[in-house]
Design a protein around this motif. Sequence first.
Motif, mmCIF file in Angstrom:
data_model
loop_
_atom_site.group_PDB
_atom_site.id
_atom_site.type_symbol
_atom_site.label_atom_id
_atom_site.label_comp_id
_atom_site.label_asym_id
_atom_site.label_seq_id
_atom_site.Cartn_x
_atom_site.Cartn_y
_atom_site.Cartn_z
ATOM 1 N N LEU A 78 0.831 -1.204 0.000
ATOM 2 C CA LEU A 78 0.000 0.000 0.000
ATOM 3 C C LEU A 78 0.866 1.255 0.000
ATOM 4 N N ASP A 79 0.354 2.287 -0.591
ATOM 5 C CA ASP A 79 1.040 3.580 -0.561
ATOM 6 C C ASP A 79 1.059 4.107 0.864
ATOM 7 N N ALA A 80 1.990 5.012 1.134
ATOM 8 C CA ALA A 80 2.074 5.627 2.463
ATOM 9 C C ALA A 80 0.806 6.388 2.809
ATOM 10 N N ALA A 81 0.160 6.955 1.824
ATOM 11 C CA ALA A 81 -1.091 7.683 2.067
ATOM 12 C C ALA A 81 -2.227 6.941 1.383
ATOM 13 N N ALA A 82 -2.965 6.218 2.155
ATOM 14 C CA ALA A 82 -4.097 5.470 1.621
ATOM 15 C C ALA A 82 -5.220 6.428 1.244
ATOM 16 N N GLN A 83 -5.970 6.062 0.234
ATOM 17 C CA GLN A 83 -7.103 6.887 -0.176
ATOM 18 C C GLN A 83 -8.356 6.560 0.630
ATOM 19 N N LEU A 84 -8.426 5.366 1.126
ATOM 20 C CA LEU A 84 -9.639 4.905 1.806
ATOM 21 C C LEU A 84 -9.497 5.028 3.315
ATOM 22 N N PRO A 85 -10.613 5.235 4.016
ATOM 23 C CA PRO A 85 -10.558 5.343 5.484
ATOM 24 C C PRO A 85 -10.152 4.022 6.127
ATOM 25 N N LEU A 86 -9.287 4.116 7.133
ATOM 26 C CA LEU A 86 -8.765 2.924 7.803
ATOM 27 C C LEU A 86 -9.225 2.816 9.254
ATOM 28 N N SER A 87 -10.068 3.728 9.717
ATOM 29 C CA SER A 87 -10.437 3.737 11.134
ATOM 30 C C SER A 87 -11.119 2.449 11.567
ATOM 31 N N ASN A 88 -11.961 1.879 10.725
ATOM 32 C CA ASN A 88 -12.630 0.628 11.088
ATOM 33 C C ASN A 88 -11.620 -0.512 11.203
ATOM 34 N N PHE A 89 -10.542 -0.450 10.424
ATOM 35 C CA PHE A 89 -9.499 -1.471 10.511
ATOM 36 C C PHE A 89 -8.747 -1.358 11.832
ATOM 37 N N ALA A 90 -8.506 -0.151 12.277
ATOM 38 C CA ALA A 90 -7.833 0.043 13.563
ATOM 39 C C ALA A 90 -8.682 -0.534 14.693
ATOM 40 N N ARG A 91 -9.986 -0.297 14.648
ATOM 41 C CA ARG A 91 -10.874 -0.850 15.689
ATOM 42 C C ARG A 91 -10.912 -2.377 15.609
ATOM 43 N N MET A 92 -10.970 -2.897 14.388
ATOM 44 C CA MET A 92 -10.997 -4.348 14.216
ATOM 45 C C MET A 92 -9.698 -4.969 14.725
ATOM 46 N N ALA A 93 -8.563 -4.367 14.382
ATOM 47 C CA ALA A 93 -7.272 -4.898 14.824
ATOM 48 C C ALA A 93 -7.160 -4.872 16.344
ATOM 49 N N GLU A 94 -7.622 -3.796 16.961
ATOM 50 C CA GLU A 94 -7.577 -3.718 18.422
ATOM 51 C C GLU A 94 -8.486 -4.781 19.056
ATOM 52 N N ALA A 95 -9.643 -5.014 18.474
ATOM 53 C CA ALA A 95 -10.546 -6.058 18.986
ATOM 54 C C ALA A 95 -9.898 -7.437 18.843
ATOM 55 N N VAL A 96 -9.201 -7.663 17.746
ATOM 56 C CA VAL A 96 -8.509 -8.945 17.546
ATOM 57 C C VAL A 96 -7.390 -9.100 18.571
ATOM 58 N N ARG A 97 -6.633 -8.018 18.833
ATOM 59 C CA ARG A 97 -5.577 -8.085 19.856
ATOM 60 C C ARG A 97 -6.150 -8.441 21.218
ATOM 61 N N ARG A 98 -7.262 -7.800 21.596
ATOM 62 C CA ARG A 98 -7.899 -8.114 22.893
ATOM 63 C C ARG A 98 -8.345 -9.574 22.923
#
Length: 177
Positions: A78-98
């Motif tokens: 992926l490029d350093a600056a993604a065009q698409l929002p990633l906030s839902n991925f951050a929440r999903m990743a944190e839920a997976v870590r927990r």
Amino acid sequence: LTGEVPAGASVLARAVIAADQIINQRRYQLEEACLVSIARQQPVAIDLRRLIATMHAAGELERMGDHAEGIAHIVLKLDAAAQLPLSNFARMAEAVRRMLRSSLYAFAYDDRQQADRIPVLDDKIDEYYQQNMRNLLTYMLEDHAVVAEATYLLWVSHNLERIGDRCVNLSERTLRR
């Protein structure tokens, strides 16, 4: 995280890729140690179940490492600056870590109550996965320029969802010992 890959993500991605080889080696070392214990000590039923569960857990953790490696490879694409929002991925990743922490705790301490809660946590991961699928497909339909990026993000979401499923497998092993 909207529109940006976190700073230092490529460094972390390379570290994850390198660590996967170590995880693979440790899995086989642990399985070998369990087999040696079985052969030399002829454990009683409860200990034999624990050794077999440990071998199973090592396999699940190794597969989680493979999924994490897959995500790392995508981060590097992926490029350093993604065009698409990633906030839902951050929440999903944190839920997976927990979820991973909870399933490892349940396994290590034979905490059956904690293990019972893991499938409920997986339901939340599945919700994130479905949201990501819908959102990314919508973006692809609206703007063909984001199809490649959205496809990579679909794979990231899929890999996170699979890690959640592996956590469920680990918790089920905890409940069956």
